[in-house]
Design a protein around this motif. Structure first.
Motif, PDB file in Angstrom:
ATOM      1  N   GLN A 148      36.467  81.770  -0.337  1.00 54.15           N
ATOM      2  CA  GLN A 148      36.413  80.301  -0.421  1.00 54.15           C
ATOM      3  C   GLN A 148      34.964  79.807  -0.469  1.00 54.15           C
ATOM      4  OE1 GLN A 148      38.969  77.451   1.740  1.00 54.15           O
ATOM      5  NE2 GLN A 148      39.453  79.200   3.021  1.00 54.15           N
ATOM      6  N   GLU A 149      34.143  80.363   0.419  1.00 52.46           N
ATOM      7  CA  GLU A 149      32.733  79.944   0.489  1.00 52.46           C
ATOM      8  C   GLU A 149      32.023  80.229  -0.838  1.00 52.46           C
ATOM      9  OE1 GLU A 149      31.135  78.273   2.705  1.00 52.46           O
ATOM     10  OE2 GLU A 149      31.942  78.644   4.699  1.00 52.46           O
ATOM     11  N   GLU A 150      32.375  81.364  -1.448  1.00 49.85           N
ATOM     12  CA  GLU A 150      31.779  81.738  -2.742  1.00 49.85           C
ATOM     13  C   GLU A 150      32.151  80.716  -3.818  1.00 49.85           C
ATOM     14  OE1 GLU A 150      32.776  85.293  -5.809  1.00 49.85           O
ATOM     15  OE2 GLU A 150      32.503  85.916  -3.720  1.00 49.85           O
ATOM     16  N   LEU A 151      33.433  80.351  -3.882  1.00 52.88           N
ATOM     17  CA  LEU A 151      33.887  79.363  -4.865  1.00 52.88           C
ATOM     18  C   LEU A 151      33.271  77.994  -4.576  1.00 52.88           C
ATOM     19  CD1 LEU A 151      37.686  80.266  -5.162  1.00 52.88           C
ATOM     20  CD2 LEU A 151      35.814  81.001  -6.643  1.00 52.88           C
ATOM     21  N   PHE A 152      33.245  77.623  -3.299  1.00 55.03           N
ATOM     22  CA  PHE A 152      32.680  76.349  -2.856  1.00 55.03           C
ATOM     23  C   PHE A 152      31.207  76.251  -3.287  1.00 55.03           C
ATOM     24  CE2 PHE A 152      30.349  73.906   0.303  1.00 55.03           C
ATOM     25  CZ  PHE A 152      31.127  72.778   0.501  1.00 55.03           C
ATOM     26  N   SER A 153      30.440  77.312  -3.004  1.00 54.34           N
ATOM     27  CA  SER A 153      29.012  77.320  -3.353  1.00 54.34           C
ATOM     28  C   SER A 153      28.813  77.238  -4.857  1.00 54.34           C
ATOM     29  CB  SER A 153      28.336  78.590  -2.810  1.00 54.34           C
ATOM     30  OG  SER A 153      28.401  78.613  -1.403  1.00 54.34           O
ATOM     31  N   GLY A 154      29.712  77.896  -5.615  1.00 54.36           N
ATOM     32  CA  GLY A 154      29.615  77.849  -7.074  1.00 54.36           C
ATOM     33  C   GLY A 154      29.796  76.433  -7.599  1.00 54.36           C
ATOM     34  N   ILE A 155      30.743  75.685  -7.028  1.00 58.65           N
ATOM     35  CA  ILE A 155      30.974  74.298  -7.464  1.00 58.65           C
ATOM     36  C   ILE A 155      29.782  73.425  -7.088  1.00 58.65           C
ATOM     37  CG2 ILE A 155      32.433  72.254  -7.197  1.00 58.65           C
ATOM     38  CD1 ILE A 155      34.795  74.175  -6.672  1.00 58.65           C
ATOM     39  N   VAL A 156      29.248  73.615  -5.879  1.00 57.86           N
ATOM     40  CA  VAL A 156      28.071  72.834  -5.462  1.00 57.86           C
ATOM     41  C   VAL A 156      26.901  73.103  -6.414  1.00 57.86           C
ATOM     42  CG1 VAL A 156      26.342  72.538  -3.645  1.00 57.86           C
ATOM     43  CG2 VAL A 156      28.772  72.639  -3.047  1.00 57.86           C
ATOM     44  N   SER A 157      26.711  74.364  -6.810  1.00 62.57           N
ATOM     45  CA  SER A 157      25.639  74.699  -7.772  1.00 62.57           C
ATOM     46  C   SER A 157      25.862  73.996  -9.106  1.00 62.57           C
ATOM     47  CB  SER A 157      25.576  76.216  -7.992  1.00 62.57           C
ATOM     48  OG  SER A 157      25.193  76.874  -6.816  1.00 62.57           O
ATOM     49  N   ARG A 211      23.310  67.234 -12.651  1.00 70.34           N
ATOM     50  CA  ARG A 211      22.316  66.149 -12.610  1.00 70.34           C
ATOM     51  C   ARG A 211      21.361  66.239 -13.800  1.00 70.34           C
ATOM     52  NH1 ARG A 211      20.496  67.171  -6.448  1.00 70.34           N
ATOM     53  NH2 ARG A 211      22.458  66.643  -5.389  1.00 70.34           N
ATOM     54  N   GLU A 212      21.020  67.485 -14.155  1.00 69.59           N
ATOM     55  CA  GLU A 212      20.100  67.714 -15.285  1.00 69.59           C
ATOM     56  C   GLU A 212      20.841  67.726 -16.616  1.00 69.59           C
ATOM     57  OE1 GLU A 212      16.781  67.989 -14.835  1.00 69.59           O
ATOM     58  OE2 GLU A 212      17.117  67.698 -12.673  1.00 69.59           O
ATOM     59  N   THR A 213      22.074  68.254 -16.578  1.00 71.00           N
ATOM     60  CA  THR A 213      22.884  68.391 -17.793  1.00 71.00           C
ATOM     61  C   THR A 213      24.252  67.772 -17.551  1.00 71.00           C
ATOM     62  OG1 THR A 213      21.776  70.539 -18.083  1.00 71.00           O
ATOM     63  CG2 THR A 213      23.608  70.046 -19.573  1.00 71.00           C
ATOM     64  N   PRO A 214      24.403  66.472 -17.781  1.00 67.72           N
ATOM     65  CA  PRO A 214      25.649  65.764 -17.452  1.00 67.72           C
ATOM     66  C   PRO A 214      26.893  66.325 -18.131  1.00 67.72           C
ATOM     67  CG  PRO A 214      23.881  64.212 -17.881  1.00 67.72           C
ATOM     68  CD  PRO A 214      23.358  65.560 -18.261  1.00 67.72           C
ATOM     69  N   SER A 215      26.740  67.076 -19.206  1.00 66.61           N
ATOM     70  CA  SER A 215      27.914  67.602 -19.913  1.00 66.61           C
ATOM     71  C   SER A 215      28.576  68.763 -19.172  1.00 66.61           C
ATOM     72  CB  SER A 215      27.513  68.061 -21.323  1.00 66.61           C
ATOM     73  OG  SER A 215      26.545  69.096 -21.244  1.00 66.61           O
ATOM     74  N   ILE A 216      27.906  69.317 -18.165  1.00 63.02           N
ATOM     75  CA  ILE A 216      28.481  70.436 -17.407  1.00 63.02           C
ATOM     76  C   ILE A 216      29.706  69.961 -16.626  1.00 63.02           C
ATOM     77  CG2 ILE A 216      28.087  71.951 -15.408  1.00 63.02           C
ATOM     78  CD1 ILE A 216      25.229  72.332 -16.361  1.00 63.02           C
ATOM     79  N   GLU A 217      30.785  70.759 -16.698  1.00 65.66           N
ATOM     80  CA  GLU A 217      31.985  70.446 -15.924  1.00 65.66           C
ATOM     81  C   GLU A 217      32.009  71.284 -14.652  1.00 65.66           C
ATOM     82  OE1 GLU A 217      35.452  71.032 -18.400  1.00 65.66           O
ATOM     83  OE2 GLU A 217      35.453  68.901 -18.942  1.00 65.66           O
ATOM     84  N   THR A 218      32.461  70.684 -13.574  1.00 63.63           N
ATOM     85  CA  THR A 218      32.602  71.429 -12.325  1.00 63.63           C
ATOM     86  C   THR A 218      34.019  71.983 -12.219  1.00 63.63           C
ATOM     87  OG1 THR A 218      33.127  69.350 -11.203  1.00 63.63           O
ATOM     88  CG2 THR A 218      30.856  70.100 -11.073  1.00 63.63           C
ATOM     89  N   ASP A 219      34.142  73.154 -11.617  1.00 68.51           N
ATOM     90  CA  ASP A 219      35.431  73.836 -11.505  1.00 68.51           C
ATOM     91  C   ASP A 219      36.248  73.297 -10.325  1.00 68.51           C
ATOM     92  OD1 ASP A 219      35.067  75.591 -13.676  1.00 68.51           O
ATOM     93  OD2 ASP A 219      33.881  76.963 -12.437  1.00 68.51           O
TER      94      ASP A 219
END
Length: 230
Positions: A22-31, A37-45
């Protein structure tokens, strides 16, 4: 806004290993959110994990150790483990016959309201139980899903405890389906004295198909969150 939710059933998995995942997935979404912020087109999982844990007791960050009624040796004798963890809520039990769900969502893909998030999780369980002819409800000031609220026979069937940071969630709910409720005798569940716990199989008097229950939960979760489960 990405409303696709990746559904994974982990089967039976150790609590600590699942927490690490869970922590791994959580950290990936936070990243991803930081990159966005720099690339608004990026989608979060977004993810939704189903899991069944071996016997384990977990204590939330605001919990009281005195609500665990077993010593370390007694825990070992029962084949159970114990973890103090970073979710809200007090103490609870997880074990075989219990459906545990961990939605790891970027709420900015849905809505930014933790209260609404918890109420919709509860609603998904309430609607699922209704399909089995069980009328369940919320108990004021006590997160989770209950039966018989306002009667001398109030009993909890689904516990909830979540963590959210930067609008990303983890931890979730635990629905008693075919669980051995005797393990709850070793704690004061959720720190609430004088109220019992129950399960689907106790209420209906028969063993329940857990895969069928999961399918119903996913259906109601998807409808309530307007999500696409993939």
């Amino acid at each position: 806004m990405n409303k696709k939710v990746k559904l994974q059933d982990l089967g039976q998995k150790d609590y600590k290993d699942t927490w690490d995942f869970q922590e791994e997935l959580f950290s990936g979404i936070v990243s991803q959110k930081i990159q966005k912020r720099e690339t608004p087109s990026i989608e979060t999982d977004n993810y939704f994990l189903f899991v069944e844990h071996p016997h384990v007791y977990t204590l939330g960050k605001s919990g009281d150790m005195s609500n665990l009624l077993l010593s370390e040796k007694q825990l070992e004798a029962k084949g159970a483990t114990f973890y103090k963890i970073n979710r809200g809520g007090d103490i609870t039990y997880h074990g075989p016959g219990q459906i545990v769900g961990y939605p790891i969502l970027d709420l900015e893909n849905f809505f930014t309201d933790i209260h609404k998030y918890l109420r919709l999780l509860e609603e998904a369980i309430i609607l699922t139980l209704a399909e089995y002819g069980i009328e369940s409800e919320r108990s004021q000031g006590e997160t989770g899903v209950w039966l018989g609220v306002g009667t001398p026979f109030a009993r909890k069937i689904c516990a909830m405890g979540v963590r959210a940071s930067r609008w990303v969630t983890m931890h979730g709910f635990a629905l008693n389906v075919n669980a051995d409720l005797g393990y709850f005798d070793n704690i004061i569940p959720c720190g609430i004295k004088g109220k019992a716990v129950t399960s689907l199989h106790v209420e209906l008097g028969r063993k329940i198909d857990e895969e069928e229950v999961k399918q119903k939960i996913v259906k109601h979760f998807a409808n309530l969150f307007e999500a696409e489960m993939i």
